[in-house]
Design an enzyme around this catalytic site. Structure first.
Site, PDB file in Angstrom:
ATOM      1  N   ASP A   8      26.639 -25.069 -34.533  1.00 11.41           N
ATOM      2  CA  ASP A   8      26.265 -26.158 -35.436  1.00 11.41           C
ATOM      3  C   ASP A   8      24.763 -26.342 -35.451  1.00 11.41           C
ATOM      4  O   ASP A   8      24.242 -27.126 -36.248  1.00 11.41           O
ATOM      5  CB  ASP A   8      26.955 -27.463 -35.010  1.00 11.41           C
ATOM      6  CG  ASP A   8      28.325 -27.584 -35.643  1.00 11.41           C
ATOM      7  OD1 ASP A   8      28.644 -26.767 -36.524  1.00 11.41           O
ATOM      8  OD2 ASP A   8      29.082 -28.493 -35.248  1.00 11.41           O
ATOM      9  N   ASP A  66      38.471 -24.659 -38.674  1.00  9.76           N
ATOM     10  CA  ASP A  66      37.675 -25.350 -37.655  1.00  9.76           C
ATOM     11  C   ASP A  66      38.578 -25.864 -36.531  1.00  9.76           C
ATOM     12  O   ASP A  66      39.805 -25.974 -36.695  1.00  9.76           O
ATOM     13  CB  ASP A  66      36.962 -26.518 -38.347  1.00  9.76           C
ATOM     14  CG  ASP A  66      35.694 -26.962 -37.639  1.00  9.76           C
ATOM     15  OD1 ASP A  66      35.454 -26.510 -36.507  1.00  9.76           O
ATOM     16  OD2 ASP A  66      34.960 -27.779 -38.227  1.00  9.76           O
ATOM     17  N   MET A  67      37.980 -26.210 -35.417  1.00  9.65           N
ATOM     18  CA  MET A  67      38.723 -26.757 -34.272  1.00  9.65           C
ATOM     19  C   MET A  67      37.692 -27.540 -33.458  1.00  9.65           C
ATOM     20  O   MET A  67      36.830 -26.950 -32.828  1.00  9.65           O
ATOM     21  CB  MET A  67      39.282 -25.575 -33.465  1.00  9.65           C
ATOM     22  CG  MET A  67      40.288 -25.892 -32.415  1.00  9.65           C
ATOM     23  SD  MET A  67      39.545 -26.046 -30.793  1.00  9.65           S
ATOM     24  CE  MET A  67      40.975 -25.942 -29.755  1.00  9.65           C
TER      25      MET A  67
HETATM   26  C1  DGJ Z   1      32.198 -28.630 -37.079  1.00 14.67           C
HETATM   27  C2  DGJ Z   1      31.665 -27.436 -37.815  1.00 14.67           C
HETATM   28  O1  DGJ Z   1      30.983 -26.582 -36.957  1.00 14.67           O
HETATM   29  C3  DGJ Z   1      30.773 -27.918 -38.945  1.00 14.67           C
HETATM   30  O2  DGJ Z   1      30.195 -26.835 -39.595  1.00 14.67           O
HETATM   31  C4  DGJ Z   1      31.581 -28.759 -39.877  1.00 14.67           C
HETATM   32  O3  DGJ Z   1      32.562 -27.970 -40.495  1.00 14.67           O
HETATM   33  C5  DGJ Z   1      32.211 -29.914 -39.128  1.00 14.67           C
HETATM   34  N1  DGJ Z   1      32.935 -29.477 -37.981  1.00 14.67           N
HETATM   35  C6  DGJ Z   1      33.124 -30.690 -40.023  1.00 14.67           C
HETATM   36  O4  DGJ Z   1      33.823 -31.654 -39.372  1.00 14.67           O
END
Ligand code: DGJ
Length: 741
Positions: free
Chosen positions: A549, A479-480
């Protein structure tokens, strides 16, 4: 496919299966001009005329009085700066005298089978049978600068991969202030630009508008590519749709700051440049040093947007994604993020895993919150050690228990970030990007690690590797979650600070390369606060990327439609989540959520122990549906039939199996309306003379597909259409399965 140099005409002719691209060398000065890019030409006879070099007031070799007017209208293959072409330059230099003029002319060329890798950068690839490459070396004698313009053509797809490698062949240092990956000049044909815009959780909404005189661009300075604008632009002729009209696509294989710009000038010609955003970019080249630009993919279709989509899907599937999972079914995962957020322990995870295993789910992914003292998003990034208060028996024991249920195990990392409240920050505060004397900008209460520094990368990757070696972990979500700000690296001298954005991207690529080299069988899924770094560069490392998301099935129709315009369905991370949806509060039927997620990687993002009995009963049907159809979805040919973004009413697309035996039609009626007939949607890619039996995927007990008792010929389905009944209620979805008889 093929590349030839036509000596008499001084033309390079590059052919893909259905397109031709021609470059010409003009005059003893070696001007390199863009002659043609369009439908496949068998011969290039007379093509040099298209350069208009015989029109005054300047004519090469005859009358040099008005050289400036020539400079400003000639269709350059790679535009110069400061010597008379006032359109967008492809390159800008600062030499030791502070001058910025640069003009590259032809020196030599080489044509070879295959394609070289790009040092430290993701790039398309292919064997000597599949790819051929032309490298044209240009030079600016005055500066001692060489540029190798590289073009690769593929035998199975209508795409051309371009990039440029610069070399300082002179005696003094130069500073590159702009180094675009490509330039394309052509006459304007009333082009309209299609671009993808959005935001966090609202990624990639399609926009289409005519380009007028002046400049139109998409770009970013965020250090990642794709929440707001996307590193893609198409120029299409007016009226172009899925099946007709011309479409030129420009797509950067890069994951940092980019610029793609179309400019219409005084003579109604268009110049497109694409590459690293020149703002906040510079690169010092000492004598002998080289600089490689990222690759840009060019594609041309005379058969509308559908042709462009086909070429990009083919290219990325066959010549960009390297993962061993590319052609394999991915395990159906359940991710605990929307189920628990940070509030979980071993018991909660195991409860989810037990219930999931019984329903046919194959992998548990433990998301954010398992390390350091990470109880919320304010702390612990950088401390990649298991939190044993949450996972009492440690990670190994959890993974063993999950494996004992017959499930695989996956884990989340955010390796490029550091929390102020972390052990790592206490030890190395200077590893966070920050400008000396200036308060750095927090985002999600975290800073960005300076991964341009080797010691930073080493420290993080050692921690990541230790975790991954400690247990049987088969999947990583990388993730970032914030853009880059406060660009200053303690490790770079002042005259190299302009290199930081790009060095960051190179550092991140190197970390990902190390990861997949150390764990060659790992399934890696990239992510950036959803789909903020969904770009071809990242696909070189991971076969799938979390698309957004926003897991709401209706929002996803738009996000996935635009994403699928340029990326194969197999790359789009898509999950079934609970309702009311956590991002928009909408309630949609559980069936619809499953059908929409099937068009991506398919998985779950919910607490399965809390599902209603009714919804839970659908999970085994959905997992069976995934197993039945995922080969087709992953490997099939995608056709967009109707766009909810355009019609505001319903979404429809089709995927045909490569052998043509089976075809899926995904239909979602967004809002029901009274007093309407059924819809008739014309299908694509079928065999005219064949007969098709029409089945429907069913979530009821019994067979997974139900025979509707309907049959139709390919002709009727393609030119008449498939009749879709109106469905009772909103957000209703169906999948038809056509069997060729
Ligand atoms: C952003 C991601 O898109 C989510 O799915 C999740 O992993 C969160 N970060 C966690 O902080």
């Amino acid at each position: 496919m093929g590349i030839s140099y036509l000596e008499n005409q001084k033309l390079f002719k590059l052919d893909t299966p259905n397109t031709t691209y021609i470059i010409g060398i003009v005059d003893q000065e070696g001007f390199l001009g863009h002659v043609y890019y369009g439908r496949r030409l068998q011969e290039a006879q007379g093509a040099e005329e298209l350069l208009r070099t015989l029109e005054g007031p300047f004519t090469p070799e005859k009358n040099s009085r008005d050289r400036s007017s020539f400079m400003d209208c000639f269709p350059w293959e790679y535009s110069s700066h400061g010597v008379g072409d006032f359109r967008e330059s492809s390159i800008r230099i600062k030499d030791e005298n502070g001058c910025s003029a640069v003009m590259l002319t032809y020196l030599s060329h080489e044509i070879y089978k295959g394609k070289h890798l790009l040092q430290g950068l993701p790039a398309t690839f292919g064997s000597e049978d599949q790819v051929e490459t032309l490298e044209i070396t240009c030079e600016d004698k005055c500066l001692g600068l060489r540029a190798v313009l590289s073009y690769s053509v593929f035998e199975d797809t209508d795409a051309i991969a371009r990039s440029v490698r610069f070399e300082n062949a002179g005696k003094s240092a130069l500073c590159l202030e702009k180094a675009m990956s490509c330039c394309l000049d052509m006459d304007n044909r009333g082009f309209e630009a299609i671009t993808l815009h959005g935001s966090w959780a609202r990624e990639r909404r399609m926009e289409r508008k005519p380009i007028g005189h002046g400049k139109f661009s998409v770009s970013t300075l965020r250090g990642e590519t794709s929440h707001q604008e996307h590193c893609f632009m198409a120029l299409v002729t007016p009226g172009a749709d899925q099946d007709k009209g011309e479409a030129y696509g420009f797509h950067l294989v890069y994951s940092g700051n980019f610029l793609i710009q179309a400019e219409v000038n005084q003579f109604d010609s268009v110049r497109v440049v694409a590459g690293i955003n020149p703002e906040d970019f510079s690169w010092r080249l000492t004598p002998g040093e080289t600089f490689q630009t990222p690759e840009v993919i060019l594609t041309y279709s005379a058969e509308g947007l559908g042709g462009m989509t086909k070429s990009l899907h083919g290219l990325y599937r066959n010549h960009l994604i390297r993962s061993p999972y590319l052609h394999k079914k991915r395990p159906i995962l359940i991710n605990n993020w929307e189920a628990t957020y940070f509030d979980f322990d071993e018991k909660k995870l195991l409860d989810i895993a037990k219930e999931s295993a019984a329903l046919g789910i194959e992998m548990l992914v433990m998301d954010d919150g398992w390390f350091g003292n990470r109880y919320d998003d304010n702390r612990a990034l950088g401390d990649w050690q298991v939190n044993e208060n949450k996972l009492k028996g440690g990670l190994g024991s959890l993974v063993e228990k999950v494996n004992a249920l017959g499930m695989k195990f996956g884990i989340w990392f955010e390796p490029e970030m550091i929390s102020k409240e972390s052990e790592l920050y206490k030890q190395h505060p200077d590893w966070a990007l920050a400008v000396p004397g200036r308060k750095p900008t927090l985002a999600r209460n975290q800073y960005v690690l300076d991964v341009s520094r080797k010691e930073v990368r080493d420290c993080i990757m050692e921690q990541v590797f230790a975790v991954l070696h400690s247990a049987n972990i088969e999947y990583v979500k990388w993730d970032m979650n914030r853009p880059l700000t406060d660009l200053y690296s303690a490790s770079l001298p002042s005259d190299r600070q302009g290199e930081l954005y790009h060095r960051y991207v190179l550092g991140m690529y190197e970390m990902q390369e190390r990861l997949i080299t150390e764990f060659p069988n790992l399934l890696l899924e990239n992510c950036s606060g959803g789909g903020g770094r969904f770009d071809p560069g990242m696909l070189y490392y991971s076969p799938q990327i979390w698309c957004s998301d926003d897991t709401d099935a209706i929002e996803r129709l738009a996000i996935q439609e635009s994403t699928a315009m340029i990326y194969p369905l197999s790359t789009m991370g898509a999950h079934v989540s609970v309702c009311p949806n956590h991002t928009v509060g909408r309630n949609t039927p559980f069936e619809t959520r499953g059908y929409v997620a099937l068009a991506g990687t398919f998985g779950y993002e919910l607490d399965v122990t809390k599902l209603s009995d009714e919804d839970k009963a659908l999970v085994p049907r959905q997992t069976a549906m995934y197993h039945r159809f995922h080969d087709l979805v992953r490997e099939g040919d995608y056709y967009r039939l109707s766009s909810w973004q355009e019609n505001k009413s319903y979404d429809c697309f089709q995927v045909n199996s490569p052998d043509g035996k089976e075809s899926l039609v995904f239909y979602t009626q967004v809002l029901n309306e009274p007093a309407r007939h059924s819809r008739i949607v014309r299908l694509k890619g079928l065999e005219e003379g064949a007969r098709y039996r029409i089945h429907m995927v069913s979530m009821e007990d019994g067979e997974l597909t139900k025979d509707t008792g309907r049959e139709a010929s390919g002709e009727v389905l393609m030119y008449g259409g498939l009749r879709l009944e109106r469905l009772w209620g909103d957000f209703r979805s169906q999948i038809f399965c056509l069997e060729r008889l």
